[in-house]
Write a protein that holds these residues in place. Structure first.
Motif, PDB file in Angstrom:
ATOM      1  N   TRP A  32       0.827  -1.206   0.000  1.00 10.23           N
ATOM      2  CA  TRP A  32       0.000   0.000   0.000  1.00 10.23           C
ATOM      3  C   TRP A  32       0.861   1.256   0.000  1.00 10.23           C
ATOM      4  O   TRP A  32       0.424   2.318  -0.415  1.00 10.23           O
ATOM      5  CB  TRP A  32      -0.952   0.002   1.187  1.00 10.23           C
ATOM      6  CG  TRP A  32      -2.070  -0.972   1.019  1.00 10.23           C
ATOM      7  CD1 TRP A  32      -2.258  -2.126   1.721  1.00 10.23           C
ATOM      8  CD2 TRP A  32      -3.138  -0.905   0.079  1.00 10.23           C
ATOM      9  NE1 TRP A  32      -3.380  -2.773   1.259  1.00 10.23           N
ATOM     10  CE2 TRP A  32      -3.937  -2.042   0.258  1.00 10.23           C
ATOM     11  CE3 TRP A  32      -3.495   0.013  -0.914  1.00 10.23           C
ATOM     12  CZ2 TRP A  32      -5.078  -2.292  -0.501  1.00 10.23           C
ATOM     13  CZ3 TRP A  32      -4.631  -0.232  -1.672  1.00 10.23           C
ATOM     14  CH2 TRP A  32      -5.407  -1.372  -1.459  1.00 10.23           C
ATOM     15  N   SER A  33       2.104   1.162   0.421  1.00  5.90           N
ATOM     16  CA  SER A  33       2.990   2.325   0.470  1.00  5.90           C
ATOM     17  C   SER A  33       3.704   2.593  -0.857  1.00  5.90           C
ATOM     18  O   SER A  33       4.445   3.569  -0.967  1.00  5.90           O
ATOM     19  CB  SER A  33       4.029   2.135   1.579  1.00  5.90           C
ATOM     20  OG  SER A  33       4.770   0.943   1.355  1.00  5.90           O
ATOM     21  N   ASP A  34       3.493   1.757  -1.883  1.00  5.38           N
ATOM     22  CA  ASP A  34       4.192   1.918  -3.167  1.00  5.38           C
ATOM     23  C   ASP A  34       3.784   3.178  -3.913  1.00  5.38           C
ATOM     24  O   ASP A  34       2.619   3.579  -3.895  1.00  5.38           O
ATOM     25  CB  ASP A  34       3.926   0.720  -4.085  1.00  5.38           C
ATOM     26  CG  ASP A  34       4.726  -0.506  -3.705  1.00  5.38           C
ATOM     27  OD1 ASP A  34       5.684  -0.377  -2.905  1.00  5.38           O
ATOM     28  OD2 ASP A  34       4.394  -1.587  -4.204  1.00  5.38           O
ATOM     29  N   THR A  35       4.756   3.775  -4.582  1.00  4.16           N
ATOM     30  CA  THR A  35       4.485   4.862  -5.526  1.00  4.16           C
ATOM     31  C   THR A  35       4.242   4.241  -6.905  1.00  4.16           C
ATOM     32  O   THR A  35       4.433   3.036  -7.101  1.00  4.16           O
ATOM     33  CB  THR A  35       5.679   5.819  -5.622  1.00  4.16           C
ATOM     34  OG1 THR A  35       6.798   5.095  -6.162  1.00  4.16           O
ATOM     35  CG2 THR A  35       6.045   6.407  -4.264  1.00  4.16           C
ATOM     36  N   ALA A  36       3.860   5.070  -7.865  1.00  6.47           N
ATOM     37  CA  ALA A  36       3.657   4.583  -9.227  1.00  6.47           C
ATOM     38  C   ALA A  36       4.943   3.980  -9.789  1.00  6.47           C
ATOM     39  O   ALA A  36       4.923   2.937 -10.438  1.00  6.47           O
ATOM     40  CB  ALA A  36       3.152   5.709 -10.116  1.00  6.47           C
ATOM     41  N   ALA A  37       6.078   4.612  -9.527  1.00  6.29           N
ATOM     42  CA  ALA A  37       7.362   4.101 -10.024  1.00  6.29           C
ATOM     43  C   ALA A  37       7.699   2.745  -9.405  1.00  6.29           C
ATOM     44  O   ALA A  37       8.176   1.835 -10.092  1.00  6.29           O
ATOM     45  CB  ALA A  37       8.478   5.109  -9.751  1.00  6.29           C
ATOM     46  N   GLU A  38       7.435   2.587  -8.110  1.00  2.70           N
ATOM     47  CA  GLU A  38       7.704   1.309  -7.447  1.00  2.70           C
ATOM     48  C   GLU A  38       6.806   0.208  -7.993  1.00  2.70           C
ATOM     49  O   GLU A  38       7.254  -0.920  -8.211  1.00  2.70           O
ATOM     50  CB  GLU A  38       7.531   1.460  -5.936  1.00  2.70           C
ATOM     51  CG  GLU A  38       8.613   2.302  -5.301  1.00  2.70           C
ATOM     52  CD  GLU A  38       8.301   2.736  -3.883  1.00  2.70           C
ATOM     53  OE1 GLU A  38       9.257   2.949  -3.127  1.00  2.70           O
ATOM     54  OE2 GLU A  38       7.108   2.873  -3.529  1.00  2.70           O
ATOM     55  N   ALA A  39       5.542   0.527  -8.232  1.00  2.00           N
ATOM     56  CA  ALA A  39       4.634  -0.465  -8.816  1.00  2.00           C
ATOM     57  C   ALA A  39       5.127  -0.879 -10.199  1.00  2.00           C
ATOM     58  O   ALA A  39       5.108  -2.059 -10.552  1.00  2.00           O
ATOM     59  CB  ALA A  39       3.216   0.090  -8.906  1.00  2.00           C
ATOM     60  N   GLY A  40       5.593   0.071 -10.988  1.00  2.00           N
ATOM     61  CA  GLY A  40       6.136  -0.238 -12.308  1.00  2.00           C
ATOM     62  C   GLY A  40       7.359  -1.134 -12.241  1.00  2.00           C
ATOM     63  O   GLY A  40       7.526  -2.035 -13.062  1.00  2.00           O
ATOM     64  N   ARG A  41       8.232  -0.902 -11.266  1.00  2.00           N
ATOM     65  CA  ARG A  41       9.415  -1.767 -11.114  1.00  2.00           C
ATOM     66  C   ARG A  41       9.012  -3.192 -10.732  1.00  2.00           C
ATOM     67  O   ARG A  41       9.620  -4.154 -11.171  1.00  2.00           O
ATOM     68  CB  ARG A  41      10.363  -1.184 -10.070  1.00  2.00           C
ATOM     69  CG  ARG A  41      11.235  -0.057 -10.601  1.00  2.00           C
ATOM     70  CD  ARG A  41      12.372   0.284  -9.662  1.00  2.00           C
ATOM     71  NE  ARG A  41      11.928   0.885  -8.404  1.00  2.00           N
ATOM     72  CZ  ARG A  41      11.615   2.168  -8.252  1.00  2.00           C
ATOM     73  NH1 ARG A  41      11.676   2.990  -9.259  1.00  2.00           N
ATOM     74  NH2 ARG A  41      11.244   2.615  -7.069  1.00  2.00           N
ATOM     75  N   LYS A  42       7.980  -3.327  -9.920  1.00  2.00           N
ATOM     76  CA  LYS A  42       7.552  -4.649  -9.469  1.00  2.00           C
ATOM     77  C   LYS A  42       6.748  -5.405 -10.524  1.00  2.00           C
ATOM     78  O   LYS A  42       6.874  -6.617 -10.651  1.00  2.00           O
ATOM     79  CB  LYS A  42       6.711  -4.522  -8.194  1.00  2.00           C
ATOM     80  CG  LYS A  42       7.514  -4.060  -6.994  1.00  2.00           C
ATOM     81  CD  LYS A  42       6.635  -3.876  -5.785  1.00  2.00           C
ATOM     82  CE  LYS A  42       7.458  -3.442  -4.584  1.00  2.00           C
ATOM     83  NZ  LYS A  42       6.634  -3.279  -3.380  1.00  2.00           N
ATOM     84  N   LEU A  43       5.895  -4.679 -11.274  1.00  2.90           N
ATOM     85  CA  LEU A  43       4.961  -5.342 -12.187  1.00  2.90           C
ATOM     86  C   LEU A  43       5.342  -5.211 -13.662  1.00  2.90           C
ATOM     87  O   LEU A  43       4.714  -5.825 -14.507  1.00  2.90           O
ATOM     88  CB  LEU A  43       3.550  -4.771 -11.986  1.00  2.90           C
ATOM     89  CG  LEU A  43       2.969  -4.899 -10.581  1.00  2.90           C
ATOM     90  CD1 LEU A  43       1.608  -4.229 -10.515  1.00  2.90           C
ATOM     91  CD2 LEU A  43       2.871  -6.351 -10.155  1.00  2.90           C
ATOM     92  N   GLY A  44       6.338  -4.388 -13.948  1.00  5.88           N
ATOM     93  CA  GLY A  44       6.709  -4.155 -15.345  1.00  5.88           C
ATOM     94  C   GLY A  44       5.847  -3.051 -15.944  1.00  5.88           C
ATOM     95  O   GLY A  44       5.092  -2.373 -15.257  1.00  5.88           O
ATOM     96  N   ALA A  45       5.964  -2.898 -17.245  1.00  4.84           N
ATOM     97  CA  ALA A  45       5.206  -1.847 -17.932  1.00  4.84           C
ATOM     98  C   ALA A  45       3.715  -2.153 -17.870  1.00  4.84           C
ATOM     99  O   ALA A  45       3.293  -3.272 -18.152  1.00  4.84           O
ATOM    100  CB  ALA A  45       5.658  -1.735 -19.381  1.00  4.84           C
ATOM    101  N   PRO A  46       2.902  -1.157 -17.511  1.00  9.19           N
ATOM    102  CA  PRO A  46       1.457  -1.395 -17.466  1.00  9.19           C
ATOM    103  C   PRO A  46       0.877  -1.618 -18.858  1.00  9.19           C
ATOM    104  O   PRO A  46       1.420  -1.147 -19.856  1.00  9.19           O
ATOM    105  CB  PRO A  46       0.890  -0.127 -16.838  1.00  9.19           C
ATOM    106  CG  PRO A  46       1.955   0.886 -16.895  1.00  9.19           C
ATOM    107  CD  PRO A  46       3.253   0.186 -17.100  1.00  9.19           C
ATOM    108  N   THR A  47      -0.233  -2.344 -18.907  1.00 12.74           N
ATOM    109  CA  THR A  47      -0.942  -2.593 -20.157  1.00 12.74           C
ATOM    110  C   THR A  47      -1.545  -1.302 -20.688  1.00 12.74           C
ATOM    111  O   THR A  47      -1.493  -1.010 -21.873  1.00 12.74           O
ATOM    112  CB  THR A  47      -2.055  -3.633 -19.934  1.00 12.74           C
ATOM    113  OG1 THR A  47      -1.491  -4.768 -19.278  1.00 12.74           O
ATOM    114  CG2 THR A  47      -2.683  -4.065 -21.239  1.00 12.74           C
ATOM    115  N   THR A  48      -2.148  -0.514 -19.786  1.00 15.19           N
ATOM    116  CA  THR A  48      -2.704   0.795 -20.138  1.00 15.19           C
ATOM    117  C   THR A  48      -2.429   1.771 -19.004  1.00 15.19           C
ATOM    118  O   THR A  48      -2.261   1.365 -17.847  1.00 15.19           O
ATOM    119  CB  THR A  48      -4.227   0.744 -20.388  1.00 15.19           C
ATOM    120  OG1 THR A  48      -4.877   0.286 -19.194  1.00 15.19           O
ATOM    121  CG2 THR A  48      -4.578  -0.169 -21.539  1.00 15.19           C
TER     122      THR A  48
END
Length: 91
Positions: A32-48
């Motif tokens: 829950w503390s992740d930023t958008a950049a951290e989520a991108g590093r964990k999940l890869g490039a978003p689909t949309t």
């Protein structure tokens, strides 16, 4: 499905679309503390991706081979998340 939508935390009245916070583990190592950049590093490039009031939105499909995730980032902090079973996997 785990859904989080806490409208009161951003100063809006609670509505019928409000849900309680998920207390379980989030897929893909999200916190829950992740930023958008951290989520991108964990999940890869978003689909949309897209812009939303006060923030941005992003979607990932097939996370951990079984989840579709929609995230709303408010002021670059993970705020709302919808997790559903991916339509690309067998039940």
């Amino acid at each position: 499905m785990n859904v989080y939508n806490d409208e009161a935390s951003i100063g809006l009245a609670q509505s019928s679309t409000s849900y309680s916070a998920s207390t379980g583990r989030l897929p893909g190592g999200l916190l829950w503390s992740d930023t958008a950049a951290e989520a991108g590093r964990k999940l890869g490039a978003p689909t949309t991706t897209g812009l939303a009031p006060g923030g941005s939105e992003a979607d990932w499909t097939g996370v951990e081979g079984q989840y579709d995730i929609h995230v709303y980032f408010f002021h670059d902090a993970l705020h709302n998340i919808i997790i559903s079973r991916s339509s690309n996997t067998a039940p």
